[in-house]
Design a protein around this motif. Sequence first.
Motif, PDB file in Angstrom:
ATOM      1  N   ARG A 164       0.842  -1.208   0.000  1.00 27.93           N
ATOM      2  CA  ARG A 164       0.000   0.000   0.000  1.00 27.93           C
ATOM      3  C   ARG A 164       0.870   1.248   0.000  1.00 27.93           C
ATOM      4  NH1 ARG A 164      -5.685  -1.203   3.176  1.00 27.93           N
ATOM      5  NH2 ARG A 164      -6.314  -2.709   1.582  1.00 27.93           N
TER       6      ARG A 164
ATOM      7  N   HIS B  93      -4.824   3.377  -1.888  1.00 30.85           N
ATOM      8  CA  HIS B  93      -4.315   2.994  -0.568  1.00 30.85           C
ATOM      9  C   HIS B  93      -2.851   3.351  -0.482  1.00 30.85           C
ATOM     10  CE1 HIS B  93      -7.765   0.787   0.834  1.00 30.85           C
ATOM     11  NE2 HIS B  93      -7.819   0.109  -0.292  1.00 30.85           N
TER      12      HIS B  93
ATOM     13  N   ASP C 205      -0.216   4.022   2.524  1.00 31.71           N
ATOM     14  CA  ASP C 205       0.072   4.141   3.955  1.00 31.71           C
ATOM     15  C   ASP C 205       1.519   4.519   4.215  1.00 31.71           C
ATOM     16  OD1 ASP C 205      -2.530   3.459   4.519  1.00 31.71           O
ATOM     17  OD2 ASP C 205      -2.118   1.319   4.742  1.00 31.71           O
TER      18      ASP C 205
ATOM     19  N   TYR D  90       0.952  -0.273  13.413  1.00 31.26           N
ATOM     20  CA  TYR D  90       0.065  -1.279  12.805  1.00 31.26           C
ATOM     21  C   TYR D  90      -0.204  -1.065  11.314  1.00 31.26           C
ATOM     22  CZ  TYR D  90      -3.431   2.321  13.831  1.00 31.26           C
ATOM     23  OH  TYR D  90      -4.117   3.507  13.904  1.00 31.26           O
ATOM     24  N   HIS D  91       0.483  -0.101  10.680  1.00 30.60           N
ATOM     25  CA  HIS D  91       0.399   0.003   9.216  1.00 30.60           C
ATOM     26  C   HIS D  91       1.751  -0.350   8.613  1.00 30.60           C
ATOM     27  CE1 HIS D  91      -3.287   2.472   9.739  1.00 30.60           C
ATOM     28  NE2 HIS D  91      -3.605   1.897   8.588  1.00 30.60           N
ATOM     29  N   HIS D  92       1.721  -1.162   7.583  1.00 31.44           N
ATOM     30  CA  HIS D  92       2.953  -1.520   6.880  1.00 31.44           C
ATOM     31  C   HIS D  92       2.839  -1.115   5.424  1.00 31.44           C
ATOM     32  CE1 HIS D  92       4.021  -3.678  10.404  1.00 31.44           C
ATOM     33  NE2 HIS D  92       2.952  -4.436  10.327  1.00 31.44           N
TER      34      HIS D  92
ATOM     35  N   PHE E 128       2.251  -6.049   3.514  1.00 29.00           N
ATOM     36  CA  PHE E 128       1.691  -6.910   4.561  1.00 29.00           C
ATOM     37  C   PHE E 128       0.968  -8.060   3.900  1.00 29.00           C
ATOM     38  CE2 PHE E 128      -2.822  -5.674   4.313  1.00 29.00           C
ATOM     39  CZ  PHE E 128      -2.733  -4.498   3.579  1.00 29.00           C
TER      40      PHE E 128
ATOM     41  N   MET F 146      -2.407 -10.211   3.504  1.00 25.25           N
ATOM     42  CA  MET F 146      -3.838 -10.146   3.769  1.00 25.25           C
ATOM     43  C   MET F 146      -4.416 -11.552   3.638  1.00 25.25           C
ATOM     44  SD  MET F 146      -6.790  -7.700   2.207  1.00 25.25           S
ATOM     45  CE  MET F 146      -6.106  -6.092   2.436  1.00 25.25           C
TER      46      MET F 146
ATOM     47  N   GLU G 128      -8.669  -2.115  13.516  1.00 26.29           N
ATOM     48  CA  GLU G 128      -9.417  -3.023  12.658  1.00 26.29           C
ATOM     49  C   GLU G 128      -8.518  -4.210  12.307  1.00 26.29           C
ATOM     50  OE1 GLU G 128     -10.731  -1.192   8.966  1.00 26.29           O
ATOM     51  OE2 GLU G 128     -10.595  -3.143   7.988  1.00 26.29           O
ATOM     52  N   ILE G 129      -9.078  -5.427  12.434  1.00 30.41           N
ATOM     53  CA  ILE G 129      -8.270  -6.553  11.971  1.00 30.41           C
ATOM     54  C   ILE G 129      -8.837  -7.221  10.722  1.00 30.41           C
ATOM     55  CG2 ILE G 129      -7.115  -7.106  14.143  1.00 30.41           C
ATOM     56  CD1 ILE G 129      -9.115  -9.422  14.467  1.00 30.41           C
ATOM     57  N   TRP G 130     -10.167  -7.165  10.562  1.00 33.91           N
ATOM     58  CA  TRP G 130     -10.730  -7.942   9.452  1.00 33.91           C
ATOM     59  C   TRP G 130     -11.863  -7.145   8.816  1.00 33.91           C
ATOM     60  CZ3 TRP G 130     -12.054 -13.871  10.323  1.00 33.91           C
ATOM     61  CH2 TRP G 130     -12.060 -14.525   9.073  1.00 33.91           C
ATOM     62  N   ASN G 131     -11.909  -7.181   7.525  1.00 36.30           N
ATOM     63  CA  ASN G 131     -12.992  -6.500   6.812  1.00 36.30           C
ATOM     64  C   ASN G 131     -13.720  -7.521   5.948  1.00 36.30           C
ATOM     65  OD1 ASN G 131     -14.646  -4.675   5.626  1.00 36.30           O
ATOM     66  ND2 ASN G 131     -13.021  -3.363   4.788  1.00 36.30           N
TER      67      ASN G 131
ATOM     68  N   GLY H  24     -10.801  -9.598   4.044  1.00 35.50           N
ATOM     69  CA  GLY H  24      -9.359  -9.358   4.172  1.00 35.50           C
ATOM     70  C   GLY H  24      -8.993  -9.129   5.620  1.00 35.50           C
ATOM     71  N   MET H  25      -8.069  -9.953   6.111  1.00 31.86           N
ATOM     72  CA  MET H  25      -7.627  -9.793   7.503  1.00 31.86           C
ATOM     73  C   MET H  25      -6.126  -9.535   7.502  1.00 31.86           C
ATOM     74  SD  MET H  25      -8.332 -11.901  10.925  1.00 31.86           S
ATOM     75  CE  MET H  25      -8.288 -13.564  10.286  1.00 31.86           C
ATOM     76  N   GLY H  26      -5.729  -8.509   8.233  1.00 32.93           N
ATOM     77  CA  GLY H  26      -4.303  -8.182   8.326  1.00 32.93           C
ATOM     78  C   GLY H  26      -3.584  -9.238   9.151  1.00 32.93           C
TER      79      GLY H  26
ATOM     80  N   ARG I 268      -1.466  -7.916  12.099  1.00 31.43           N
ATOM     81  CA  ARG I 268      -2.296  -7.435  13.212  1.00 31.43           C
ATOM     82  C   ARG I 268      -2.885  -8.608  13.978  1.00 31.43           C
ATOM     83  NH1 ARG I 268      -5.663  -2.243  10.723  1.00 31.43           N
ATOM     84  NH2 ARG I 268      -3.846  -1.271   9.731  1.00 31.43           N
TER      85      ARG I 268
HETATM   86  P1  ATP Z   1      -7.024   0.913   8.338  1.00 30.30           P
HETATM   87  O1  ATP Z   1      -8.208   1.798   8.468  1.00 30.30           O
HETATM   88  O2  ATP Z   1      -6.513   0.370   9.621  1.00 30.30           O
HETATM   89  O3  ATP Z   1      -5.939   1.548   7.485  1.00 30.30           O
HETATM   90  P2  ATP Z   1      -8.221  -0.309   6.060  1.00 30.30           P
HETATM   91  O4  ATP Z   1      -9.639   0.115   6.205  1.00 30.30           O
HETATM   92  O5  ATP Z   1      -7.371   0.455   5.152  1.00 30.30           O
HETATM   93  O6  ATP Z   1      -7.524  -0.363   7.518  1.00 30.30           O
HETATM   94  P3  ATP Z   1      -8.872  -2.673   4.547  1.00 30.30           P
HETATM   95  O7  ATP Z   1      -8.626  -1.994   3.277  1.00 30.30           O
HETATM   96  O8  ATP Z   1     -10.256  -2.997   4.909  1.00 30.30           O
HETATM   97  O9  ATP Z   1      -8.176  -1.867   5.733  1.00 30.30           O
HETATM   98  O10 ATP Z   1      -7.972  -3.993   4.612  1.00 30.30           O
HETATM   99  C1  ATP Z   1      -8.344  -5.182   5.279  1.00 30.30           C
HETATM  100  C2  ATP Z   1      -7.415  -5.477   6.442  1.00 30.30           C
HETATM  101  O11 ATP Z   1      -6.054  -5.412   6.083  1.00 30.30           O
HETATM  102  C3  ATP Z   1      -7.553  -4.519   7.586  1.00 30.30           C
HETATM  103  O12 ATP Z   1      -8.596  -4.923   8.421  1.00 30.30           O
HETATM  104  C4  ATP Z   1      -6.224  -4.623   8.282  1.00 30.30           C
HETATM  105  O13 ATP Z   1      -6.217  -5.692   9.199  1.00 30.30           O
HETATM  106  C5  ATP Z   1      -5.288  -4.949   7.174  1.00 30.30           C
HETATM  107  N1  ATP Z   1      -4.517  -3.755   6.737  1.00 30.30           N
HETATM  108  C6  ATP Z   1      -4.943  -2.730   5.988  1.00 30.30           C
HETATM  109  N2  ATP Z   1      -3.968  -1.861   5.723  1.00 30.30           N
HETATM  110  C7  ATP Z   1      -2.859  -2.359   6.331  1.00 30.30           C
HETATM  111  C8  ATP Z   1      -1.510  -1.932   6.417  1.00 30.30           C
HETATM  112  N3  ATP Z   1      -1.100  -0.820   5.815  1.00 30.30           N
HETATM  113  N4  ATP Z   1      -0.645  -2.705   7.117  1.00 30.30           N
HETATM  114  C9  ATP Z   1      -1.043  -3.824   7.722  1.00 30.30           C
HETATM  115  N5  ATP Z   1      -2.300  -4.285   7.671  1.00 30.30           N
HETATM  116  C10 ATP Z   1      -3.209  -3.565   6.995  1.00 30.30           C
END
Ligand code: ATP
Length: 870
Positions: free
Chosen positions: A68, A73, A75, A84-86, A89, A91, A208-211, A236-238, A241
């Motif tokens: 990302r 996206h 980050d 907690y953002h990489h 990562f 998924m 957030e861990i899972w969407n 998608g689950m990180g 995390r």
């Molecule tokens: P956040 O709001 O924490 O940035 P997100 O809404 O961008 O999360 P999703 O796009 O729904 O996250 O991605 C699904 C899952 O992937 C998230 O629930 C999270 O566990 C994981 N995830 C998302 N972005 C990252 C990241 N940059 N590094 C590590 N894990 C991530």
Amino acid sequence: MKSQDIRSQFLSFFEEKKHSIVPSAPMVLKDDPTLMFVNSGMAPFKEYFLGHAQPKNNRIADSQKCLRVSGKHNDLEEVGYDTYHHTLFEMLGNWSFGDYFKKEAIAWAWELLTEVFKIDKDILYVTVFEGNEEDKLPMDTEAFELWSAFVDRDRILKGNKKDNFWEMGDQGPCGPCSEIHVDIRSAEEKAKIPGKDLVNQDHPQVVEIWNLVFMQYNRKANGSLEPLPNKHIDTGMGFERLCMVLQGVQSNYDTDVFTPIIREVEVITEKKYGVNEAEDVAIRVICDHVRAVAFSIADGQLPSNTGAGYVIRRILRRAVRYGFTFLDKKEPFIFRLVDVLSKKMGDAFPELKTQKQLIENVIKEEEQSFLRTLDQGLVLLNRIVEETSGNTVLGEKAFELYDTYGFPIDLTALILAEKGLHLDEKGFNEELQKQKNRSRAASEMSTDDWTILQQDDVEEFIGYDTLEATVKITRYRKVTSKKEGDMYQLVFNLTPFYPEGGGQVGDKGYLEDPHGDVVYVLDTKKENNVIIHFTKNLPKDVKQTFKAAVDGKQRYRTECNHTATHLLHQALREVLGSHVEQKGSLVRSKHLRFDFSHFSKLTTEELRDVENFVNARIEGRLPLIEKRNVPKEVAIADGALSLFGEKYGDTVRTIRFGSSMELCGGTHVKNTVYIWHFKIVSESAVASGIRRIEAITNDAVKDFYFDHDRVYFKMKEMLNNAQEPVKALHSLQEENSNLKKQIEVLLKDKAKNMKGELEAALTEINGIQFLAKKIDLDASGIKDLAFEMGSKFENLFLLFATEQDGKALLSCYISKPLVSEKGLNAGQVVRELGKYIQGGGGGQPFFATAGGKNPEGIAEALEAAKKFLI
Ligand code: ATP
Ligand code: MG
């Protein structure tokens, strides 16, 4: 629980629920123009969601490498500052393509987290979509009811469109989603603020861990929504995390995914993690970024100057910069982390093991070159500082340093702050914005909805067997871009046009309607498994039947080059060794380009051996043996070469010529003899450990030899038709170098004489020995002369002008004591006098030069020099 076990438990849980487990797709997808990198688990499955292809099993689970760092996206800037953002990562995801929907997705997610992983229910919150008026969308009450079978209703929170409605892009499948959040704060903290107030509030321990995405609508180009005929699940689950939660730690970096890398950084830098916040940020940045860079190199995406390669370069540079600034690392060290990374993750991702050496080499070389850039940047920055009169450094100057020399702006700001100077950030941002606007304007594009003429399940590709067919258009759309104006994209029921792929260019050709009206096909590409033909105009009547014809000549030349590429690949492995791996290829009609891993420059003998090997196979008249729809495992077991970083289906096509066999989707000549001849035209380095060969075949070889002949005969003629032209050229070179030496001696004499004359011409003004004069020497001669005179006098002010090739040059020398005592500054002198010659320049306070395009102004400039002394 170890991270490896967490990953495998996730996968086996869904395997038991009848999901097929598939490996991660590469991070760079070749047939999706909207994505630079895979940034979520669903990206490799887009073709299924769009209905362009059917999976063998409509339930799939996997762990997908995501990056990302660009686009929707991004980050990157958070990474290192939070825990907690990489950038890269994993998924974890489970997928239903028109199979199960919300009920199962919700029940299984809950079962996995609370029963298999035994996460305490009281630390979990879930969210559901609250509805949206603009889109006339109701709240997702269905999800709410399903969740309430497991979760207390006050732990089910309602979320807005930003957090709880997912869209693939401006167009395409979309739908509401439910996120699962964890609250891993201490009981004490929880007593102060309830967890539900912190959900989606960027709290490092309420994350957030899972969407779970429930795809149930399709968004059209005009913005309206229609229900999808087949509903899908995309979750998608990180992974990192999840490991943090299950290993009972407070940061992803404290899990066993990262701790071994952190330990290694501690050893190398002699810093301790967890002592000083600025150093901790740097350590996190480095540990994160080395993963992103290593994985992408393994996937075949090397750092470079453009596109995805540039993004990778920037990530690595960010890591180098943090090491440089906060950990005091002035020499390459990040490459040394690859070893522990490959040991730690090499089981799940074997590419890290097999390509370790290459990854290390590439990273090391990148580090070295960026450290050189930093060194140069520091020199330039010092110059800027010297030339700054107030205490603010212009944004424009800082932008130039950033844009032209790649020197990072935050480093500029930091160094300026250390020197008590201020950076004009507003000015810098304005320049940056201007640049962004320029590039945005160039790439602006709008895409209409598809007009569907005929529902068709698959567009069949028949271009392996024929170059002409009768086709119907099944759908088309208009795409408008600033750069290319209006273009049309057409899809047929079947097509002989080969879409760009596997390095081979897309076919060109034409469409002809029954009245003989023709529309040209300018290019062919594959997007998410659909073959798209690009035309400038739309046929008059799109509902007609058309003759579709591929430009056979171009196709034939391209095929010669593609087959030659396979033979070249084989030749390199024979001649250099089986460590040679393909790292990229480009097959066009005019030439071919082949990048491969190898550690040194090829010798002339090696190049000749490679050429001979290929030409022997051309003369050997090897027939094409093509097999379609072979199970991938069978093909590999038969010895077919496959490429890492390429996404293959379950069944593949194999191409054999003699003992060369590759998995390949491209088009080839029916027999190697059609290639006629193979000639290497260049061999060079692309990156450390990666070489590039460019070669030609067929007609292009004839042209090549013809051109060489012409140049040779012309040269011979210029050498008066010498019997031995090489010898004749050699003696000319010798003569030339002797003459040069003689001229040098003469010039030195001249300068010596001149020095005497000039010293006699000095006049004293206010205690300063002054001379302003036009002289006939080149720039370096003038400099030498000025410094020689300078060594004799302590109070010298010289302004020399010279004219060469219609341009003017001013050089100003001021003795150092005058600079410090009288505040004279040569840089300032040439800048001001530069106006007379319509130019500018600069330099140091004791010596500076200015160039200009108006030699007419020299006299005035010399005249004006005096005023600096009064
Ligand atoms: P956040 O709001 O924490 O940035 P997100 O809404 O961008 O999360 P999703 O796009 O729904 O996250 O991605 C699904 C899952 O992937 C998230 O629930 C999270 O566990 C994981 N995830 C998302 N972005 C990252 C990241 N940059 N590094 C590590 N894990 C991530
Ligand atoms: Mg995010």
